[in-house]
Design a protein around this motif. Structure first.
Motif, PDB file in Angstrom:
ATOM      1  N   SER A   1       0.827  -1.206   0.000  1.00 22.44           N
ATOM      2  CA  SER A   1       0.000   0.000   0.000  1.00 22.44           C
ATOM      3  C   SER A   1       0.865   1.262   0.000  1.00 22.44           C
ATOM      4  CB  SER A   1      -0.918   0.018   1.221  1.00 22.44           C
ATOM      5  OG  SER A   1      -0.129   0.008   2.392  1.00 22.44           O
ATOM      6  N   LYS A   2       0.607   2.113  -0.950  1.00 20.05           N
ATOM      7  CA  LYS A   2       1.448   3.294  -1.131  1.00 20.05           C
ATOM      8  C   LYS A   2       0.908   4.481  -0.337  1.00 20.05           C
ATOM      9  CE  LYS A   2       3.568   5.870  -4.926  1.00 20.05           C
ATOM     10  NZ  LYS A   2       2.899   7.089  -5.364  1.00 20.05           N
ATOM     11  N   ARG A   3      -0.423   4.558  -0.255  1.00 18.05           N
ATOM     12  CA  ARG A   3      -1.053   5.713   0.392  1.00 18.05           C
ATOM     13  C   ARG A   3      -1.563   5.321   1.778  1.00 18.05           C
ATOM     14  NH1 ARG A   3      -5.068   9.455  -3.165  1.00 18.05           N
ATOM     15  NH2 ARG A   3      -3.121   9.677  -4.321  1.00 18.05           N
ATOM     16  N   ILE A   4      -1.106   6.033   2.802  1.00 18.33           N
ATOM     17  CA  ILE A   4      -1.493   5.669   4.174  1.00 18.33           C
ATOM     18  C   ILE A   4      -1.971   6.883   4.961  1.00 18.33           C
ATOM     19  CG2 ILE A   4      -0.079   3.601   4.494  1.00 18.33           C
ATOM     20  CD1 ILE A   4       2.061   5.469   5.682  1.00 18.33           C
ATOM     21  N   VAL A   5      -2.901   6.612   5.864  1.00 14.80           N
ATOM     22  CA  VAL A   5      -3.376   7.645   6.786  1.00 14.80           C
ATOM     23  C   VAL A   5      -2.879   7.275   8.180  1.00 14.80           C
ATOM     24  CG1 VAL A   5      -5.398   8.784   7.794  1.00 14.80           C
ATOM     25  CG2 VAL A   5      -5.434   8.066   5.385  1.00 14.80           C
ATOM     26  N   ILE A   6      -2.274   8.233   8.868  1.00 17.18           N
ATOM     27  CA  ILE A   6      -1.807   8.004  10.233  1.00 17.18           C
ATOM     28  C   ILE A   6      -2.549   8.952  11.161  1.00 17.18           C
ATOM     29  CG2 ILE A   6       0.167   8.278  11.793  1.00 17.18           C
ATOM     30  CD1 ILE A   6       1.320   7.519   8.555  1.00 17.18           C
ATOM     31  N   LYS A   7      -3.136   8.386  12.212  1.00 20.68           N
ATOM     32  CA  LYS A   7      -3.858   9.215  13.176  1.00 20.68           C
ATOM     33  C   LYS A   7      -3.135   9.172  14.514  1.00 20.68           C
ATOM     34  CE  LYS A   7      -6.987  10.102  16.539  1.00 20.68           C
ATOM     35  NZ  LYS A   7      -7.171   9.574  17.899  1.00 20.68           N
ATOM     36  N   VAL A   8      -2.821  10.330  15.057  1.00 23.11           N
ATOM     37  CA  VAL A   8      -2.228  10.377  16.393  1.00 23.11           C
ATOM     38  C   VAL A   8      -3.189  11.032  17.379  1.00 23.11           C
ATOM     39  CG1 VAL A   8       0.190  10.345  15.664  1.00 23.11           C
ATOM     40  CG2 VAL A   8      -0.969  12.540  15.897  1.00 23.11           C
ATOM     41  N   GLY A   9      -3.283  10.426  18.543  1.00 26.51           N
ATOM     42  CA  GLY A   9      -4.122  10.978  19.605  1.00 26.51           C
ATOM     43  C   GLY A   9      -3.367  12.051  20.379  1.00 26.51           C
ATOM     44  N   THR A  10      -4.113  12.799  21.159  1.00 29.42           N
ATOM     45  CA  THR A  10      -3.510  13.860  21.973  1.00 29.42           C
ATOM     46  C   THR A  10      -2.409  13.295  22.868  1.00 29.42           C
ATOM     47  OG1 THR A  10      -5.635  15.017  21.982  1.00 29.42           O
ATOM     48  CG2 THR A  10      -4.041  15.694  23.648  1.00 29.42           C
ATOM     49  N   SER A  11      -2.659  12.092  23.408  1.00 31.11           N
ATOM     50  CA  SER A  11      -1.686  11.518  24.346  1.00 31.11           C
ATOM     51  C   SER A  11      -0.348  11.199  23.681  1.00 31.11           C
ATOM     52  CB  SER A  11      -2.265  10.259  24.983  1.00 31.11           C
ATOM     53  OG  SER A  11      -2.634   9.323  23.981  1.00 31.11           O
ATOM     54  N   ASN A  37       9.961   9.994   1.851  1.00 26.22           N
ATOM     55  CA  ASN A  37      11.170   9.814   1.030  1.00 26.22           C
ATOM     56  C   ASN A  37      11.252   8.416   0.431  1.00 26.22           C
ATOM     57  OD1 ASN A  37      11.852  12.393   1.667  1.00 26.22           O
ATOM     58  ND2 ASN A  37      13.507  11.879   3.085  1.00 26.22           N
ATOM     59  N   GLN A  38      10.680   7.433   1.153  1.00 23.87           N
ATOM     60  CA  GLN A  38      10.651   6.054   0.652  1.00 23.87           C
ATOM     61  C   GLN A  38       9.630   5.885  -0.468  1.00 23.87           C
ATOM     62  OE1 GLN A  38      10.005   3.260   3.884  1.00 23.87           O
ATOM     63  NE2 GLN A  38      11.540   4.262   5.172  1.00 23.87           N
ATOM     64  N   GLY A  39       8.831   6.928  -0.710  1.00 26.74           N
ATOM     65  CA  GLY A  39       7.865   6.873  -1.806  1.00 26.74           C
ATOM     66  C   GLY A  39       6.421   6.669  -1.371  1.00 26.74           C
ATOM     67  N   LYS A  40       6.198   6.672  -0.067  1.00 26.22           N
ATOM     68  CA  LYS A  40       4.815   6.544   0.426  1.00 26.22           C
ATOM     69  C   LYS A  40       4.102   7.889   0.309  1.00 26.22           C
ATOM     70  CE  LYS A  40       5.522   2.391   2.460  1.00 26.22           C
ATOM     71  NZ  LYS A  40       5.097   1.182   1.741  1.00 26.22           N
ATOM     72  N   GLU A  41       2.792   7.830   0.162  1.00 30.02           N
ATOM     73  CA  GLU A  41       1.987   9.038   0.266  1.00 30.02           C
ATOM     74  C   GLU A  41       1.377   9.055   1.656  1.00 30.02           C
ATOM     75  OE1 GLU A  41       0.555   9.993  -4.231  1.00 30.02           O
ATOM     76  OE2 GLU A  41      -0.584   8.492  -3.139  1.00 30.02           O
ATOM     77  N   VAL A  42       1.685  10.097   2.410  1.00 32.17           N
ATOM     78  CA  VAL A  42       1.369  10.130   3.829  1.00 32.17           C
ATOM     79  C   VAL A  42       0.349  11.229   4.132  1.00 32.17           C
ATOM     80  CG1 VAL A  42       2.358  10.565   6.100  1.00 32.17           C
ATOM     81  CG2 VAL A  42       3.663   9.264   4.424  1.00 32.17           C
ATOM     82  N   ILE A  43      -0.674  10.866   4.877  1.00 28.54           N
ATOM     83  CA  ILE A  43      -1.665  11.838   5.346  1.00 28.54           C
ATOM     84  C   ILE A  43      -1.730  11.706   6.868  1.00 28.54           C
ATOM     85  CG2 ILE A  43      -4.117  12.500   5.303  1.00 28.54           C
ATOM     86  CD1 ILE A  43      -3.619  10.525   2.475  1.00 28.54           C
ATOM     87  N   LEU A  44      -1.595  12.820   7.561  1.00 30.92           N
ATOM     88  CA  LEU A  44      -1.628  12.795   9.025  1.00 30.92           C
ATOM     89  C   LEU A  44      -2.930  13.396   9.542  1.00 30.92           C
ATOM     90  CD1 LEU A  44      -0.229  12.474  11.843  1.00 30.92           C
ATOM     91  CD2 LEU A  44       0.778  14.735  11.475  1.00 30.92           C
ATOM     92  N   VAL A  45      -3.593  12.657  10.429  1.00 31.18           N
ATOM     93  CA  VAL A  45      -4.730  13.218  11.162  1.00 31.18           C
ATOM     94  C   VAL A  45      -4.249  13.432  12.589  1.00 31.18           C
ATOM     95  CG1 VAL A  45      -7.102  12.871  11.966  1.00 31.18           C
ATOM     96  CG2 VAL A  45      -6.401  12.006   9.713  1.00 31.18           C
ATOM     97  N   SER A  46      -4.177  14.680  13.004  1.00 35.01           N
ATOM     98  CA  SER A  46      -3.621  14.972  14.318  1.00 35.01           C
ATOM     99  C   SER A  46      -4.632  15.624  15.242  1.00 35.01           C
ATOM    100  CB  SER A  46      -2.398  15.886  14.196  1.00 35.01           C
ATOM    101  OG  SER A  46      -1.909  16.214  15.487  1.00 35.01           O
TER     102      SER A  46
END
Ligand code: ADP
Length: 257
Positions: A1-11, A37-46
């Protein structure tokens, strides 16, 4: 999977004493920049706008009224993005702020515009950083305008961006058969394939000092993800290099698939 969503909690990005955890924020920017840089497409939910706003205004607890909370979120969101902007810049990456309301699920035009924005940001190799738009969300429990929590929002973002994998980083390293903060004999699930009533019953609600959500909202998110035939991993955000291991295929935390 090239495109990933990462969610970080307040903690993940705040200390329990309410101060901003700069080490964690910098580490997050480092890891996501390297994945990029490794070629992933990254989306952050913060998450963290209210927490950071409280820290900025030297407050120890949330104000009582909704307008005051919205004001704190406005202050905190600015500060949060300023920090992310500096850390990501340091590692050579540009960020773009995306603030969403429930409009994106309710109105096809809003949805389309949001999809287009994400697409352009990713084409331009920018890292979108997403949060709920607290300014226009009328009331805390107003289901007309609010998702109410970033867990659900991150599952919606997964759909909107057609990413394959949602990595949800929490203060807990997976989904257990009972709340492990309260029961020492709790055991972690490796894989969950279906969010049944029995599974939902295992997620007693919890509330951290600054965050909202708990395990219920994570299971809601998993439900959306599974319905879309995509994958979600719930893992600990304590050591953010866990993202390298997850994306190299290691089975860590609880996989919803
Ligand atoms: P975050 O702020 O990272 O989004 P939350 O505090 O909202 O995290 O949710 C995680 C918490 O949910 C855990 O710390 C734990 O106390 C609680 N919890 C309740 N039931 C469970 C369960 N069955 N498995 C794991 N955690 C659970």
């Amino acid at each position: 999977s090239k495109r990933i969503v990462i969610k970080v909690g307040t903690s993940t990005i705040m200390y329990p004493n309410g101060a901003i955890n700069l080490q964690q924020m910098e580490k997050l920017a480092f890891v996501l920049s390297d994945l990029k840089n490794q070629g992933k497409e990254v989306i952050l939910v913060s998450s963290g706008a209210i927490g950071v706003g409280l820290a900025r205004m030297s407050l120890t607890k949330r104000p009582v009224t909704i307008p005051e909370q919205q004001a704190i979120a406005s202050i905190g969101q600015t500060e949060l993005m300023s920090l992310y902007s500096q850390f990501f810049y340091h590692y050579g990456h540009q960020i773009g702020q995306v603030l969403l309301t429930k409009d994106v699920t309710d109105f096809p035009v809003s949805r389309k515009n949001t999809v287009n924005t994400f697409e352009q940001l990713l084409i331009k190799h920018v890292i979108p950083i997403v949060n709920e738009n607290d300014t226009v969300s009328v009331e805390e429990l107003d289901h007309l305008t609010r998702f109410g929590d970033n867990d659900t929002l991150s599952a919606i973002v997964l759909e909107l961006t057609d990413a394959d994998l949602l990595v949800m980083l929490s203060d807990i390293d997976g989904f257990y058969d009972k709340n492990p903060m309260k029961h020492t004999d709790a055991t972690r699930f490796d894989t969950i394939t279906d969010i049944t009533e029995d599974i939902l019953a295992l997620a007693q609600d919890s509330s951290t000092k600054f965050g909202t959500g708990g395990m219920i909202t994570k299971l809601n998110a998993a439900q959306i993800v599974l319905k879309a035939k995509k994958h979600m991993i719930l893992a600990s955000g304590e050591d953010l290099s866990i993202l390298f291991r997850i994306l190299s295929g290691e089975h860590i935390g609880t996989l919803f698939s």
